[in-house]
Motif scaffolding. Structure first.
Motif, mmCIF file in Angstrom:
data_model
loop_
_atom_site.group_PDB
_atom_site.id
_atom_site.type_symbol
_atom_site.label_atom_id
_atom_site.label_comp_id
_atom_site.label_asym_id
_atom_site.label_seq_id
_atom_site.Cartn_x
_atom_site.Cartn_y
_atom_site.Cartn_z
ATOM 1 N N VAL A 131 -1.404 11.833 -13.267
ATOM 2 C CA VAL A 131 -2.346 10.895 -13.875
ATOM 3 C C VAL A 131 -1.935 9.456 -13.605
ATOM 4 C CG1 VAL A 131 -3.273 10.054 -16.076
ATOM 5 C CG2 VAL A 131 -3.052 12.517 -15.673
ATOM 6 N N SER A 132 -0.650 9.144 -13.818
ATOM 7 C CA SER A 132 -0.186 7.769 -13.618
ATOM 8 C C SER A 132 -0.286 7.352 -12.153
ATOM 9 C CB SER A 132 1.257 7.616 -14.100
ATOM 10 O OG SER A 132 2.141 8.392 -13.325
ATOM 11 N N GLY A 133 -0.059 8.306 -11.244
ATOM 12 C CA GLY A 133 -0.171 7.990 -9.823
ATOM 13 C C GLY A 133 -1.576 7.594 -9.440
ATOM 14 N N LEU A 134 -2.551 8.308 -9.974
ATOM 15 C CA LEU A 134 -3.950 7.966 -9.692
ATOM 16 C C LEU A 134 -4.319 6.626 -10.307
ATOM 17 C CD1 LEU A 134 -5.759 11.408 -10.140
ATOM 18 C CD2 LEU A 134 -5.349 10.172 -8.010
ATOM 19 N N LEU A 135 -3.861 6.378 -11.540
ATOM 20 C CA LEU A 135 -4.166 5.112 -12.207
ATOM 21 C C LEU A 135 -3.511 3.935 -11.487
ATOM 22 C CD1 LEU A 135 -3.784 6.162 -15.965
ATOM 23 C CD2 LEU A 135 -5.903 5.791 -14.684
ATOM 24 N N ALA A 136 -2.324 4.184 -10.933
ATOM 25 C CA ALA A 136 -1.592 3.096 -10.265
ATOM 26 C C ALA A 136 -2.033 2.886 -8.829
ATOM 27 C CB ALA A 136 -0.092 3.398 -10.290
ATOM 28 N N ALA A 137 -2.733 3.864 -8.245
ATOM 29 C CA ALA A 137 -3.069 3.801 -6.818
ATOM 30 C C ALA A 137 -3.879 2.560 -6.464
ATOM 31 C CB ALA A 137 -3.832 5.065 -6.409
ATOM 32 N N GLY A 138 -4.851 2.219 -7.298
ATOM 33 C CA GLY A 138 -5.691 1.063 -6.993
ATOM 34 C C GLY A 138 -4.934 -0.249 -7.013
ATOM 35 N N PHE A 139 -3.831 -0.297 -7.773
ATOM 36 C CA PHE A 139 -3.051 -1.520 -7.908
ATOM 37 C C PHE A 139 -1.831 -1.544 -6.983
ATOM 38 C CE2 PHE A 139 -5.220 -0.639 -11.864
ATOM 39 C CZ PHE A 139 -5.738 -1.872 -12.250
ATOM 40 N N ALA A 140 -1.548 -0.420 -6.326
ATOM 41 C CA ALA A 140 -0.302 -0.277 -5.580
ATOM 42 C C ALA A 140 -0.167 -1.265 -4.426
ATOM 43 C CB ALA A 140 -0.164 1.152 -5.053
ATOM 44 N N ASP A 141 -1.296 -1.708 -3.863
ATOM 45 C CA ASP A 141 -1.251 -2.656 -2.748
ATOM 46 C C ASP A 141 -1.636 -4.068 -3.180
ATOM 47 O OD1 ASP A 141 -0.587 -0.831 -0.515
ATOM 48 O OD2 ASP A 141 -2.491 0.108 -1.037
ATOM 49 N N SER A 146 6.542 7.125 -4.844
ATOM 50 C CA SER A 146 5.492 6.625 -3.959
ATOM 51 C C SER A 146 5.705 5.147 -3.629
ATOM 52 C CB SER A 146 4.112 6.830 -4.596
ATOM 53 O OG SER A 146 3.989 6.097 -5.800
ATOM 54 N N VAL A 147 6.176 4.368 -4.596
ATOM 55 C CA VAL A 147 6.467 2.954 -4.326
ATOM 56 C C VAL A 147 7.628 2.838 -3.340
ATOM 57 C CG1 VAL A 147 7.147 0.741 -5.326
ATOM 58 C CG2 VAL A 147 5.612 2.248 -6.595
ATOM 59 N N GLY A 148 8.657 3.658 -3.544
ATOM 60 C CA GLY A 148 9.782 3.657 -2.608
ATOM 61 C C GLY A 148 9.364 4.056 -1.207
ATOM 62 N N MET A 149 8.474 5.051 -1.105
ATOM 63 C CA MET A 149 7.976 5.476 0.200
ATOM 64 C C MET A 149 7.188 4.360 0.875
ATOM 65 S SD MET A 149 8.639 8.362 1.563
ATOM 66 C CE MET A 149 7.234 8.268 2.668
ATOM 67 N N ALA A 150 6.383 3.640 0.101
ATOM 68 C CA ALA A 150 5.613 2.528 0.672
ATOM 69 C C ALA A 150 6.549 1.437 1.189
ATOM 70 C CB ALA A 150 4.657 1.957 -0.381
ATOM 71 N N ILE A 151 7.632 1.168 0.461
ATOM 72 C CA ILE A 151 8.612 0.170 0.905
ATOM 73 C C ILE A 151 9.265 0.606 2.212
ATOM 74 C CG2 ILE A 151 10.850 -0.878 0.363
ATOM 75 C CD1 ILE A 151 9.998 -0.854 -2.589
ATOM 76 N N ARG A 191 -1.158 1.691 2.386
ATOM 77 C CA ARG A 191 0.052 2.493 2.192
ATOM 78 C C ARG A 191 0.376 2.746 0.725
ATOM 79 N NH1 ARG A 191 3.389 -0.627 6.871
ATOM 80 N NH2 ARG A 191 2.718 0.660 8.639
ATOM 81 N N GLY A 192 0.334 1.703 -0.097
ATOM 82 C CA GLY A 192 0.670 1.872 -1.498
ATOM 83 C C GLY A 192 -0.266 2.845 -2.190
ATOM 84 N N ALA A 193 -1.564 2.665 -1.981
ATOM 85 C CA ALA A 193 -2.563 3.542 -2.602
ATOM 86 C C ALA A 193 -2.429 4.966 -2.074
ATOM 87 C CB ALA A 193 -3.969 3.006 -2.339
ATOM 88 N N PHE A 194 -2.264 5.100 -0.764
ATOM 89 C CA PHE A 194 -2.128 6.431 -0.158
ATOM 90 C C PHE A 194 -0.917 7.161 -0.736
ATOM 91 C CE2 PHE A 194 -0.144 9.264 2.892
ATOM 92 C CZ PHE A 194 -1.198 10.029 3.358
ATOM 93 N N MET A 195 0.224 6.476 -0.793
ATOM 94 C CA MET A 195 1.441 7.105 -1.305
ATOM 95 C C MET A 195 1.287 7.494 -2.776
ATOM 96 S SD MET A 195 3.359 7.338 1.288
ATOM 97 C CE MET A 195 3.644 6.588 2.906
ATOM 98 N N SER A 196 0.608 6.660 -3.564
ATOM 99 C CA SER A 196 0.414 6.977 -4.976
ATOM 100 C C SER A 196 -0.481 8.200 -5.144
ATOM 101 C CB SER A 196 -0.206 5.776 -5.706
ATOM 102 O OG SER A 196 0.712 4.713 -5.790
ATOM 103 N N ILE A 197 -1.581 8.236 -4.382
ATOM 104 C CA ILE A 197 -2.485 9.388 -4.459
ATOM 105 C C ILE A 197 -1.785 10.640 -3.959
ATOM 106 C CG2 ILE A 197 -4.645 10.375 -3.594
ATOM 107 C CD1 ILE A 197 -5.674 7.460 -3.361
ATOM 108 N N ASN A 198 -1.047 10.491 -2.873
ATOM 109 C CA ASN A 198 -0.326 11.645 -2.317
ATOM 110 C C ASN A 198 0.704 12.169 -3.309
ATOM 111 O OD1 ASN A 198 -0.035 13.260 0.206
ATOM 112 N ND2 ASN A 198 2.072 12.510 0.108
ATOM 113 N N SER A 199 1.383 11.249 -4.001
ATOM 114 C CA SER A 199 2.342 11.643 -5.021
ATOM 115 C C SER A 199 1.646 12.350 -6.180
ATOM 116 C CB SER A 199 3.094 10.412 -5.540
ATOM 117 O OG SER A 199 3.967 10.755 -6.594
ATOM 118 N N SER A 200 0.463 11.853 -6.549
ATOM 119 C CA SER A 200 -0.290 12.474 -7.637
ATOM 120 C C SER A 200 -0.709 13.895 -7.273
ATOM 121 C CB SER A 200 -1.541 11.648 -7.955
ATOM 122 O OG SER A 200 -1.192 10.405 -8.498
ATOM 123 N N VAL A 201 -1.173 14.056 -6.039
ATOM 124 C CA VAL A 201 -1.554 15.392 -5.569
ATOM 125 C C VAL A 201 -0.349 16.325 -5.604
ATOM 126 C CG1 VAL A 201 -2.305 16.697 -3.541
ATOM 127 C CG2 VAL A 201 -3.474 14.584 -4.160
#
Length: 432
Positions: A70-80, A127-132, A346-356
């Motif tokens: 849930v948090s990954g999906l909520l954070a995805a839009g803000f990740a980038d 997911s944030v670490g992966m984006a970095i 990248r940030g949004a993708f990684m967050s969504i991927n982490s959520s999945v």
């Protein structure tokens, strides 16, 4: 007249700052992985002390994954939309608070709530670490980077789990969570003081609001296959690991005192397997390493889930081979999937991927809790059934990862075609 060959891109060694980033992200991953993994060996203590069933313990493991989803999906839009360093610190502080709450839990429902809080924050950290990592390291070096960062898995096995188990046996099951919260302060402080801001992605971010950015990323047809593949990737670990300690004690005949040696010795080999898998991924190809790791893991799972009373040395040897396969799969698949998103996504993708990943893992853990039953003698029943499910998911994942690899190769070939070298390097898409 000979045509001029395109300049060959060099493979620069890591700079001092890059080594620092790899080390600190690995340290941070150590605390997050340990927080999740410690639940498995604590299962043999938690179930009798809190008087909970295998199904309830399965939910105690899986709620972390559901809240992380849930948090990954909520954070995805803000990740980038923000400096990745600031996002990393924010979610890590929340994770440490959640872990401290786990240490304070006095009953099953308190622990359940604490795991939800921990998952809400901890699930986004990876997911944030992966984006970095994807921002800072080109694809030709990313396998090695992933290999070193995934060494956190081995460190948690060698140092974290044995120490956590010793503390749990001596001071109670709350103590490992206090240990994680205390040790976890170190990477948090170092990141706040010494890591540079990670803001290059902000220059190419054009979506007007987070919801638009999230919608575009989810709707991107090129990302769907990666999300589906990640769904299967998470199945194996989340199904087998939560009940690993209980299976070892009640079915294989080990004692609680044997578990630190089992996890510690297995983890020592992870120090070798992580970097080796990363090196081979960059050298011979990420998909080849993934296939090799998958085949090895399937063979070991077939043997392991059908064992009866087994000497400790044999269980350790089987676990070492299992970790070899797991590390090969983790490192190579993560490096491949990291090449899928465009820089601005990248940030949004990684967050969504982490959520999945967290959602599928949570469902897998819950399913495992429903499949597993406890016999009158305390032995876990139907563990071999889980092995069959895990092997089937691995086979499907290997097929899907083939198409991921094809997609990545086409993208790299297209990006590297007639463009200037500087542009290729700027997007960090370099042919292996």
């Amino acid at each position: 007249m000979n045509q001029a060959k395109p300049p060959k891109l060099s493979k620069p060694s890591f700079t001092g700052y890059e080594v620092f980033v790899i080390a600190i992200l690995a340290f941070l991953q150590f605390t997050v992985i340990l927080d999740f993994m410690v639940m498995s060996p604590l299962g043999a203590i938690l179930m009798p002390q809190l008087q909970i069933s295998p199904a309830q313990f399965g939910w105690a493991v899986s709620v972390y994954a559901f809240s992380a989803c849930v948090s990954g999906l909520l954070a995805a839009g803000f990740a980038d939309k923000f400096d990745r360093k600031k996002l990393l610190i924010f979610f890590y502080v929340g994770f440490l608070i959640g872990t401290a709450l786990c240490a304070m839990a006095t009953n099953y429902h308190f622990l359940l709530a604490a795991r939800i809080v921990t998952g809400l924050f901890g699930g986004v950290i990876g997911s944030v670490g992966m984006a970095i990592i994807t921002d800072l390291f080109s694809i030709e070096r990313r396998g090695r980077v992933m290999g070193f960062v995934q060494m956190a898995f081995g460190v948690s096995q060698v140092l974290g789990l044995p120490i956590g188990l010793v503390l749990a046996n001596k001071f109670g099951w709350h103590s490992p969570f206090w240990m994680i919260a205390g040790v976890g302060l170190i990477p948090g402080i170092i990141i706040a003081l010494y890591m540079k801001p990670v803001t290059e992605h902000l220059r190419i971010q054009h979506d007007r609001n987070p919801f638009e950015h999230l919608g575009k990323t989810v709707a991107n047809s090129k990302y769907v296959l990666a999300f589906l593949t990640t769904t299967l990737l998470a199945t194996g670990g989340f199904m087998l690991m939560p009940f690993g300690s209980a299976f070892s004690i009640h079915n294989l005949g080990l004692t609680q005192a044997d578990l630190p040696a089992l996890y510690g010795i297995s983890g020592v080999f992870s120090f070798v397997f992580g970097p080796l898998a990363g090196f081979l991924s960059d050298k011979v190809g990420k998909y080849k390493v993934f296939v090799g790791g998958t085949i090895l893991t399937m063979i070991v799972v077939a043997i392991y889930t059908n064992l009866g009373l087994t000497p400790l040395a044999m269980v350790i040897a089987i676990n070492v081979l299992l970790f070899a396969g797991i590390m090969a799969r983790m490192v190579s698949s993560t490096a491949m999937i990291s090449a899928i998103p465009q820089p601005q996504d990248r940030g949004a993708f990684m967050s969504i991927n982490s959520s999945v990943q967290q959602l599928s893992g949570g469902l897998a853990a819950a399913l495992a809790g429903m499949v597993i039953t406890e016999g009158p003698d305390g032995k876990l029943q139907h563990y071999s059934t889980l092995g069959i499910i895990v092997m089937a998911s691995m086979m499907g994942c290997m097929i899907m990862m083939y198409f991921i690899n094809q997609q990545v190769n086409r993208k790299l070939a297209k990006t590297a075609a007639p463009q200037p070298v500087r542009e290729i390097e700027a997007e960090a898409f370099i042919i292996e």
